[in-house]
Design an enzyme around this catalytic site. Sequence first.
Site, PDB file in Angstrom:
ATOM      1  N   HIS A 161      38.390  34.135  43.497  1.00 35.64           N
ATOM      2  CA  HIS A 161      39.505  34.280  42.565  1.00 35.64           C
ATOM      3  C   HIS A 161      39.809  35.743  42.256  1.00 35.64           C
ATOM      4  O   HIS A 161      40.959  36.158  42.233  1.00 35.64           O
ATOM      5  CB  HIS A 161      39.208  33.537  41.262  1.00 35.64           C
ATOM      6  CG  HIS A 161      39.248  32.055  41.418  1.00 35.64           C
ATOM      7  ND1 HIS A 161      38.177  31.332  41.898  1.00 35.64           N
ATOM      8  CD2 HIS A 161      40.224  31.163  41.189  1.00 35.64           C
ATOM      9  CE1 HIS A 161      38.511  30.060  41.937  1.00 35.64           C
ATOM     10  NE2 HIS A 161      39.745  29.922  41.516  1.00 35.64           N
ATOM     11  N   ILE A 162      38.758  36.531  41.982  1.00 35.68           N
ATOM     12  CA  ILE A 162      38.984  37.926  41.607  1.00 35.68           C
ATOM     13  C   ILE A 162      39.186  38.792  42.843  1.00 35.68           C
ATOM     14  O   ILE A 162      40.155  39.553  42.933  1.00 35.68           O
ATOM     15  CB  ILE A 162      37.813  38.455  40.742  1.00 35.68           C
ATOM     16  CG1 ILE A 162      37.729  37.649  39.439  1.00 35.68           C
ATOM     17  CG2 ILE A 162      38.003  39.948  40.449  1.00 35.68           C
ATOM     18  CD1 ILE A 162      36.534  37.970  38.579  1.00 35.68           C
ATOM     19  N   ASP A 181      33.108  37.729  53.087  1.00 36.34           N
ATOM     20  CA  ASP A 181      32.730  36.563  52.278  1.00 36.34           C
ATOM     21  C   ASP A 181      31.880  35.638  53.137  1.00 36.34           C
ATOM     22  O   ASP A 181      32.096  35.551  54.353  1.00 36.34           O
ATOM     23  CB  ASP A 181      34.007  35.828  51.802  1.00 36.34           C
ATOM     24  CG  ASP A 181      33.730  34.924  50.618  1.00 36.34           C
ATOM     25  OD1 ASP A 181      32.923  33.988  50.752  1.00 36.34           O
ATOM     26  OD2 ASP A 181      34.324  35.161  49.546  1.00 36.34           O
ATOM     27  N   SER A 239      31.004  42.525  38.905  1.00 36.15           N
ATOM     28  CA  SER A 239      30.657  41.109  39.146  1.00 36.15           C
ATOM     29  C   SER A 239      29.472  40.708  38.258  1.00 36.15           C
ATOM     30  O   SER A 239      29.671  40.196  37.149  1.00 36.15           O
ATOM     31  CB  SER A 239      30.382  40.851  40.632  1.00 36.15           C
ATOM     32  OG  SER A 239      29.258  41.584  41.091  1.00 36.15           O
ATOM     33  N   GLU A 269      21.755  43.897  29.576  1.00 35.44           N
ATOM     34  CA  GLU A 269      22.874  44.301  28.726  1.00 35.44           C
ATOM     35  C   GLU A 269      22.524  44.067  27.259  1.00 35.44           C
ATOM     36  O   GLU A 269      21.900  43.043  26.938  1.00 35.44           O
ATOM     37  CB  GLU A 269      24.122  43.480  29.094  1.00 35.44           C
ATOM     38  CG  GLU A 269      24.590  43.779  30.510  1.00 35.44           C
ATOM     39  CD  GLU A 269      25.856  43.024  30.907  1.00 35.44           C
ATOM     40  OE1 GLU A 269      26.400  42.272  30.079  1.00 35.44           O
ATOM     41  OE2 GLU A 269      26.296  43.190  32.057  1.00 35.44           O
ATOM     42  N   HIS A 292      30.847  45.720  30.038  1.00 36.91           N
ATOM     43  CA  HIS A 292      31.127  44.334  30.464  1.00 36.91           C
ATOM     44  C   HIS A 292      32.440  43.823  29.842  1.00 36.91           C
ATOM     45  O   HIS A 292      32.475  42.780  29.181  1.00 36.91           O
ATOM     46  CB  HIS A 292      29.967  43.399  30.107  1.00 36.91           C
ATOM     47  CG  HIS A 292      29.957  42.152  30.943  1.00 36.91           C
ATOM     48  ND1 HIS A 292      28.803  41.491  31.303  1.00 36.91           N
ATOM     49  CD2 HIS A 292      30.975  41.432  31.502  1.00 36.91           C
ATOM     50  CE1 HIS A 292      29.098  40.434  32.034  1.00 36.91           C
ATOM     51  NE2 HIS A 292      30.420  40.379  32.171  1.00 36.91           N
ATOM     52  N   GLY A 295      36.690  41.061  31.794  1.00 33.40           N
ATOM     53  CA  GLY A 295      37.508  39.892  31.460  1.00 33.40           C
ATOM     54  C   GLY A 295      37.973  39.887  30.016  1.00 33.40           C
ATOM     55  O   GLY A 295      38.543  38.896  29.555  1.00 33.40           O
TER      56      GLY A 295
HETATM   57  P1  NAI Z   1      34.672  32.971  42.778  1.00 37.28           P
HETATM   58  O1  NAI Z   1      33.633  31.912  42.790  1.00 37.28           O
HETATM   59  O2  NAI Z   1      36.096  32.607  42.757  1.00 37.28           O
HETATM   60  O3  NAI Z   1      34.444  33.938  44.054  1.00 37.28           O
HETATM   61  C1  NAI Z   1      33.178  34.389  44.489  1.00 37.28           C
HETATM   62  C2  NAI Z   1      33.255  34.596  45.997  1.00 37.28           C
HETATM   63  O4  NAI Z   1      32.041  35.203  46.430  1.00 37.28           O
HETATM   64  C3  NAI Z   1      33.409  33.278  46.756  1.00 37.28           C
HETATM   65  O5  NAI Z   1      34.486  33.378  47.662  1.00 37.28           O
HETATM   66  C4  NAI Z   1      32.069  33.132  47.486  1.00 37.28           C
HETATM   67  O6  NAI Z   1      32.176  32.463  48.721  1.00 37.28           O
HETATM   68  C5  NAI Z   1      31.668  34.581  47.656  1.00 37.28           C
HETATM   69  N1  NAI Z   1      30.252  34.786  47.884  1.00 37.28           N
HETATM   70  C6  NAI Z   1      29.207  34.106  47.345  1.00 37.28           C
HETATM   71  N2  NAI Z   1      28.036  34.610  47.826  1.00 37.28           N
HETATM   72  C7  NAI Z   1      28.375  35.616  48.660  1.00 37.28           C
HETATM   73  C8  NAI Z   1      27.594  36.507  49.466  1.00 37.28           C
HETATM   74  N3  NAI Z   1      26.258  36.449  49.465  1.00 37.28           N
HETATM   75  N4  NAI Z   1      28.251  37.400  50.239  1.00 37.28           N
HETATM   76  C9  NAI Z   1      29.616  37.439  50.238  1.00 37.28           C
HETATM   77  N5  NAI Z   1      30.397  36.621  49.514  1.00 37.28           N
HETATM   78  C10 NAI Z   1      29.777  35.726  48.719  1.00 37.28           C
HETATM   79  O7  NAI Z   1      34.298  33.915  41.552  1.00 37.28           O
HETATM   80  P2  NAI Z   1      35.267  34.893  40.757  1.00 37.28           P
HETATM   81  O8  NAI Z   1      35.954  34.169  39.671  1.00 37.28           O
HETATM   82  O9  NAI Z   1      36.074  35.674  41.725  1.00 37.28           O
HETATM   83  O10 NAI Z   1      34.181  35.848  40.059  1.00 37.28           O
HETATM   84  C11 NAI Z   1      33.425  36.775  40.811  1.00 37.28           C
HETATM   85  C12 NAI Z   1      32.385  37.444  39.944  1.00 37.28           C
HETATM   86  O11 NAI Z   1      32.988  38.123  38.855  1.00 37.28           O
HETATM   87  C13 NAI Z   1      31.371  36.486  39.321  1.00 37.28           C
HETATM   88  O12 NAI Z   1      30.089  37.064  39.433  1.00 37.28           O
HETATM   89  C14 NAI Z   1      31.750  36.465  37.876  1.00 37.28           C
HETATM   90  O13 NAI Z   1      30.654  36.197  37.077  1.00 37.28           O
HETATM   91  C15 NAI Z   1      32.218  37.898  37.691  1.00 37.28           C
HETATM   92  N6  NAI Z   1      33.066  38.082  36.505  1.00 37.28           N
HETATM   93  C16 NAI Z   1      32.915  39.227  35.771  1.00 37.28           C
HETATM   94  C17 NAI Z   1      33.669  39.443  34.641  1.00 37.28           C
HETATM   95  C18 NAI Z   1      33.531  40.700  33.869  1.00 37.28           C
HETATM   96  O14 NAI Z   1      33.815  40.710  32.681  1.00 37.28           O
HETATM   97  N7  NAI Z   1      33.115  41.791  34.480  1.00 37.28           N
HETATM   98  C19 NAI Z   1      34.628  38.445  34.151  1.00 37.28           C
HETATM   99  C20 NAI Z   1      34.808  37.311  35.051  1.00 37.28           C
HETATM  100  C21 NAI Z   1      34.010  37.146  36.163  1.00 37.28           C
END
Ligand code: NAI
Length: 409
Positions: A161-162, A181, A239, A269, A292, A295
């Site tokens: 998503h991100i 990915d 992330s 944190e 952090h 989001g």
């Molecule tokens: P998502 O689940 O939509 O995307 C994650 C992607 O990473 C997926 O496409 C998955 O196949 C891929 N992936 C998983 N393991 C992998 C690996 N070993 N190597 C390569 N690709 C891999 O998640 P989303 O929503 O995009 O969030 C991503 C990260 O951002 C999460 O860790 C989430 O916790 C973090 N996050 C951080 C925030 C902040 O405030 N800094 C706020 C929201 C999310």
Amino acid sequence: MAQATSFPKDKIKVLLLENIHSSARDLFREDGFIVEEVHGALDYDALLKQVADAHIIGIRSKTQLTEEVLAAAKRLLCVGCFCIGTNQVDLQAANVRGIPVFNAPFSNTRSVAELVLAEIVMLARQLGDCVRQLHQGQWIKSATGRHEIRGKTLGVIGYGHIGSQVGVLAEAFGMRVLYYDIAKKLPMGNNRPVASLEALLTQSDFVTLHVPATSQTQGMIQAEHIAQMRPGSYLVNASRGSVVNLEALAEAIKSEHIAGAAIDVYPKEPKKNGEHFDSPLIGLPNVVLTPHIGGSTEEAQESIGVEVGSACLDFTNNGSTASAVNFPQAELPLRSDSHRILNAHKNVPGVMAEISRILGELNANIHAQHLVTDDATGYLITDLDKNVSEEVYRAISSLDTNIKTRILY
Ligand code: NAI
């Protein structure tokens, strides 16, 4: 007879705690529910009292919905966590009571993507240092080591998503975008996948991480991976704190192999505002540290209100559990010619035989049916003829295996 059991909406009480965005309150009120809002988190005794007559409880991260609290919430239909995490709820205790729990995993993704783009520009122009110097009264104007990002290569690790939104935004800045990915992902625009982490690291001027916290991503970026990055490249991590070895990153910045980094998440944190924060990156040049906040925007809060509020409404109004985190997931389109029976039951052998017996004995004509189960609980949605629905509802409710049964019309 029809009005006897389908619960009137103006008797459904929604308890929203912890300053949940007004978008959720508006959604529930517009649908005719009674909403009670509490600004902060309640202390335990007050919480036990308040939940007693609530049908829907909305919380953020501070309210602990323990087994005892769930047991006290005798009328509870579902829980909305208006945040990402759900570990403040005893999910299994909710499951065995037939209570689905919903959260908002994706409402703040745009906010993160925008921050990452801003940070890429900040790193390229050494903005963090510039701002700090001028606040300290030092006028230092230079073009050396400052760059445009147009034409540079961005490597996105984790194209979910991100990551994919970052790719789209970066392309609008004129960047070339590569992504890596473990799952096959459809490229957006001219973004291109690469076959390995190494291929991404060796070809990118900026590397940004958007993977989840898993055993596979724990310590994913170590000294050896940083060494594979281009000399003078930059690293961004918004992330999870477990993904990058910050000591190794600090060494690579000190040796000038890495020209800068933007970090939003950390292995450890602080729990609350004002608490001391420490990191090997503190004081290093061209390092943007944020607490952090990827989001954390008003817009994300608003869309969390809508996302979780809608999930709770869908469950209350049509039984959909499609995005529940602790409950078998089911969704059936509503039909105007049917009444709907929603039955959560103990997942033990023979339940469906009993329910089929009831349906047969009452000569109920089934229009649609969907059963899903997990280890403890089964969830059955049955759409059936209106004329026998009341009797079927009563008979299914009285089975020993019944956890919770509702009828909708
Ligand atoms: P998502 O689940 O939509 O995307 C994650 C992607 O990473 C997926 O496409 C998955 O196949 C891929 N992936 C998983 N393991 C992998 C690996 N070993 N190597 C390569 N690709 C891999 O998640 P989303 O929503 O995009 O969030 C991503 C990260 O951002 C999460 O860790 C989430 O916790 C973090 N996050 C951080 C925030 C902040 O405030 N800094 C706020 C929201 C999310």
